[in-house]
Design a protein around this motif. Sequence first.
Motif, short mmCIF file in Angstrom:
data_model
loop_
_atom_site.label_atom_id
_atom_site.label_comp_id
_atom_site.label_asym_id
_atom_site.label_seq_id
_atom_site.Cartn_x
_atom_site.Cartn_y
_atom_site.Cartn_z
N VAL B 266 0.85 -1.21 0.00
CA VAL B 266 0.00 0.00 0.00
C VAL B 266 0.88 1.25 0.00
O VAL B 266 0.58 2.23 -0.68
N SER B 267 1.99 1.20 0.74
CA SER B 267 2.82 2.40 0.87
C SER B 267 3.32 2.92 -0.48
O SER B 267 3.59 4.11 -0.62
N PHE B 268 3.43 2.05 -1.47
CA PHE B 268 3.91 2.49 -2.78
C PHE B 268 2.84 3.22 -3.59
O PHE B 268 3.14 3.88 -4.57
N TYR B 269 1.57 3.05 -3.19
CA TYR B 269 0.47 3.62 -3.98
C TYR B 269 -0.08 4.92 -3.40
O TYR B 269 -0.97 5.52 -3.97
N VAL B 270 0.44 5.34 -2.26
CA VAL B 270 -0.08 6.56 -1.66
C VAL B 270 0.79 7.77 -1.99
O VAL B 270 0.52 8.88 -1.56
N GLY B 271 1.84 7.56 -2.76
CA GLY B 271 2.75 8.67 -3.11
C GLY B 271 4.14 8.12 -3.31
O GLY B 271 4.30 6.93 -3.57
N GLY B 272 5.11 8.99 -3.17
CA GLY B 272 6.50 8.53 -3.31
C GLY B 272 6.91 8.40 -4.76
O GLY B 272 6.13 8.65 -5.68
N PRO B 273 8.16 7.98 -4.97
CA PRO B 273 8.71 7.96 -6.33
C PRO B 273 8.03 6.93 -7.25
O PRO B 273 7.57 5.88 -6.80
N GLU B 274 8.02 7.27 -8.53
CA GLU B 274 7.39 6.42 -9.56
C GLU B 274 8.09 5.06 -9.66
O GLU B 274 7.45 4.05 -9.95
N LEU B 275 9.40 5.06 -9.41
CA LEU B 275 10.15 3.80 -9.51
C LEU B 275 9.58 2.74 -8.57
O LEU B 275 9.43 1.57 -8.93
N GLY B 276 9.24 3.16 -7.36
CA GLY B 276 8.69 2.22 -6.37
C GLY B 276 7.32 1.72 -6.78
O GLY B 276 7.01 0.53 -6.66
N ARG B 277 6.49 2.63 -7.28
CA ARG B 277 5.13 2.26 -7.68
C ARG B 277 5.18 1.29 -8.86
O ARG B 277 4.44 0.32 -8.91
N THR B 278 6.06 1.59 -9.83
CA THR B 278 6.17 0.70 -10.99
C THR B 278 6.64 -0.69 -10.56
O THR B 278 6.18 -1.70 -11.09
N ALA B 279 7.55 -0.72 -9.58
CA ALA B 279 8.02 -2.02 -9.07
C ALA B 279 6.87 -2.77 -8.39
O ALA B 279 6.70 -3.98 -8.59
N ALA B 280 6.09 -2.06 -7.59
CA ALA B 280 4.95 -2.70 -6.92
C ALA B 280 3.94 -3.20 -7.96
O ALA B 280 3.35 -4.28 -7.80
N ASP B 281 3.77 -2.41 -9.03
CA ASP B 281 2.88 -2.84 -10.13
C ASP B 281 3.33 -4.17 -10.73
O ASP B 281 2.49 -4.95 -11.19
N ILE B 339 13.82 -9.57 -7.29
CA ILE B 339 13.64 -9.19 -8.70
C ILE B 339 12.91 -7.84 -8.82
O ILE B 339 13.32 -6.97 -9.60
N ALA B 340 11.86 -7.65 -8.02
CA ALA B 340 11.09 -6.40 -8.13
C ALA B 340 11.96 -5.17 -7.84
O ALA B 340 11.74 -4.10 -8.40
N GLY B 341 12.96 -5.35 -6.99
CA GLY B 341 13.83 -4.23 -6.67
C GLY B 341 14.69 -3.76 -7.83
O GLY B 341 15.19 -2.64 -7.84
N GLN B 342 14.86 -4.63 -8.82
CA GLN B 342 15.77 -4.28 -9.93
C GLN B 342 15.07 -4.25 -11.28
O GLN B 342 15.67 -3.88 -12.29
N ILE B 343 13.81 -4.66 -11.31
CA ILE B 343 13.15 -4.92 -12.59
C ILE B 343 12.79 -3.62 -13.34
O ILE B 343 12.63 -3.62 -14.56
N VAL B 344 12.69 -2.51 -12.60
CA VAL B 344 12.34 -1.24 -13.25
C VAL B 344 13.62 -0.51 -13.64
O VAL B 344 14.51 -0.33 -12.80
N PRO B 345 13.76 -0.10 -14.90
CA PRO B 345 14.98 0.61 -15.31
C PRO B 345 15.19 1.88 -14.50
O PRO B 345 14.25 2.65 -14.29
N GLN B 346 16.42 2.07 -14.02
CA GLN B 346 16.71 3.26 -13.22
C GLN B 346 16.62 4.52 -14.07
O GLN B 346 16.35 5.60 -13.55
N ASN B 347 16.87 4.38 -15.38
CA ASN B 347 16.73 5.53 -16.28
C ASN B 347 15.42 5.42 -17.05
O ASN B 347 15.38 5.52 -18.27
N MET B 348 14.36 5.17 -16.27
CA MET B 348 13.02 5.05 -16.85
C MET B 348 12.70 6.29 -17.69
O MET B 348 12.97 7.40 -17.25
N GLY B 349 12.14 6.08 -18.86
CA GLY B 349 11.78 7.22 -19.71
C GLY B 349 12.83 7.52 -20.76
O GLY B 349 12.61 8.30 -21.68
N TRP B 350 14.01 6.93 -20.64
CA TRP B 350 15.09 7.14 -21.60
C TRP B 350 15.35 5.85 -22.37
O TRP B 350 15.02 4.76 -21.91
#
Lengths: 254, 397
Positions: B266-281, B339-350
């Motif tokens: 839940v904590s990832f969906y109430v705000g915070g950086p997009e990287l965390g939310r995308t990982a939770a997704d 895996i979820a901790g690394q699965i989202v590209p750190q340079n998301m959007g590029w």
Amino acid sequence: MKIEELEKEINEGTESISIEERRKFLQMGLAVTGIFLGGSVLSLTSIAQANQNSPDINIPIEGQYPYTKHYSMVMRQNRCIDCEKCVVACKQTNHIPDAHDAYRTAIQERLTTENGSERREFRPVLCNHCNRPPCVRVCPTKATYKDPETGIVLMDYVKCIGCKTCMAACPYNARYFNEEKYAIDKCNFCLDTRLAAGKTETACAAACPARVRIFGDLKDKSTEIYRLLHMPDTKIWVLRPDTGALPNVFYMNA
Amino acid sequence: MTDTSLSAIFAETAEPRLATSAINKATLFFLIVTVVGLSCGVLAFIYGHHTIYHNTREMPWGMLISTYAFWAITSTGLCIYAAMSHVFGGTRMGIISNRMVWMSIICIMAAFATIGVEIASPHRMLLYNILSPNPTSNIWWMGTLYGLAVGCMIIEFAGIVTGLARVALILGIMGAIAEVLANSCLGGVFATLPARTYWYGAQLPIYFLTAAFLSGAAAAVLFNFLAYKIRDEKMSPAVLLGVKSAGKAMTLVLILYTVATFWRLVSFYVGGPELGRTAADALISGPLAINFWVLEVCIGLLIPIMLIILSRLENVSMMALAGFLVLVGQFVARYDLVIAGQIVPQNMGWDGLPSYFSYVPSIFEFGVIAGGIGVVAFGFLIGERLFGRTFTQKEHH
């Protein structure tokens, strides 16, 4: 003094106040205004302004860090044309193995929309040689460390156990597994291949035809990098400031 | 210690009833699984870790790291319950605590075997962990403390089988403290990386400790059930009470762990950086969704809770099945976390990158996992054969 008692007093009017008292009052008002005005004028030239009022962007000031030299890089991002001469020069100079994953610097790109038209944007990246480097903190054997002379984040390959925690910790994807050295490898601002031989620029900076990359010692006020980072009204940014790594690679459009 | 006294000890502790053809064959089978499985890891030293395993620059940690964490966490749990029984005495788990100490040692051995073939240069680790220690490194503390813990537990176990109760008690306490601290540092390895939004934060070390209490209780129930199954014998009332206590602990921690998992996401969906939310997704609706919903939540949390309710903590077979499912769920949960901790590209959007990197473990990684399971199964059987009677005795103190 109570309000009820004050209300009972007769208003003396302003006529009875002496010129001396009027002057004292004005002086006090000017002093108060001066302190605030002076403060805001000072703050215009303070490091806070140079740092674009963002506490995350830390442009080092004199005496802040213990390194003898403080090597940094400025990326004038809007000048990059993605010719990749920097990438090639880095590979050749630093003998990077010919593997897909192995590179010390790269150019990222994306499509953006500006005034209704699409524009391709390029962003050169490399190790940010952070002032609070997460990779250095996590290494179990001090195989990666901050050089006290130059501030460069270096590798002592024989100590590297290959746990890859530094790779996981790096916010910039700046580290790779060097299969020839059988250790983690990274950019070292060409310390061994160029700076040790007396050259003043990294291979990538020297190869750039558009002078995107400006490399130099931040402690030397006569350097171009110092001048660029202290130009008034220039927007400066760093990558992933939220991680608190305090990077030494700064970006601007200039 | 001479051979004579060793054989005297084994005469006291061994379980000759288990020297059957079927048990011997099973022991041999798991020994072969261990050797073949871990050989997959040995190949990495011949052909290169980068060619044998599917880790990449962007996703440096894979299934071997998560499996290491799984076994290390299970070992911590077993060790804590055993030490609590030893220290405070009188708890109903006391009677099964010797078996828990042994299985804690075996689980940490499986963890060491897994990480030993994952790390590129373990020989340098042995040398430079001592010559060039970094006190700010969680990995250094974790390795050192787990090494200390296993040393303490081996001496503790030697104390148990030779009847040196005081040695066993003191080393047991030291081992448990080292295990808890090591587990905490294992959580800290992930929790102190601000670059990885999905891991970063104060909850993770506590989450890992909760997982240790869960996996440890589940393993205690399962291994005790199996110990009596292979003997084809009914548990004594005292042992049954001990297993029920472990079952109760498992139930309690299952609820705590479920609550912690819920709020963590839940904590990832109430705000915070997009990287965390995308990982939770990735877990909720992305590439890890089947792992998460089917294996972690249904098989690892909900079905075990239902089985425990149905068993009313009386039916040991049903509780053992719940314990097994909890362990399966925990294994997958560690994988998903790593895996979820690394699965989202750190340079998301590029660079036109997709939202998620792809990682599928190599056949050799699966081989090493099988080798780790082999270590635990072989260790369990050989332990029952050599020390079986120690495991069912009352405590020495």
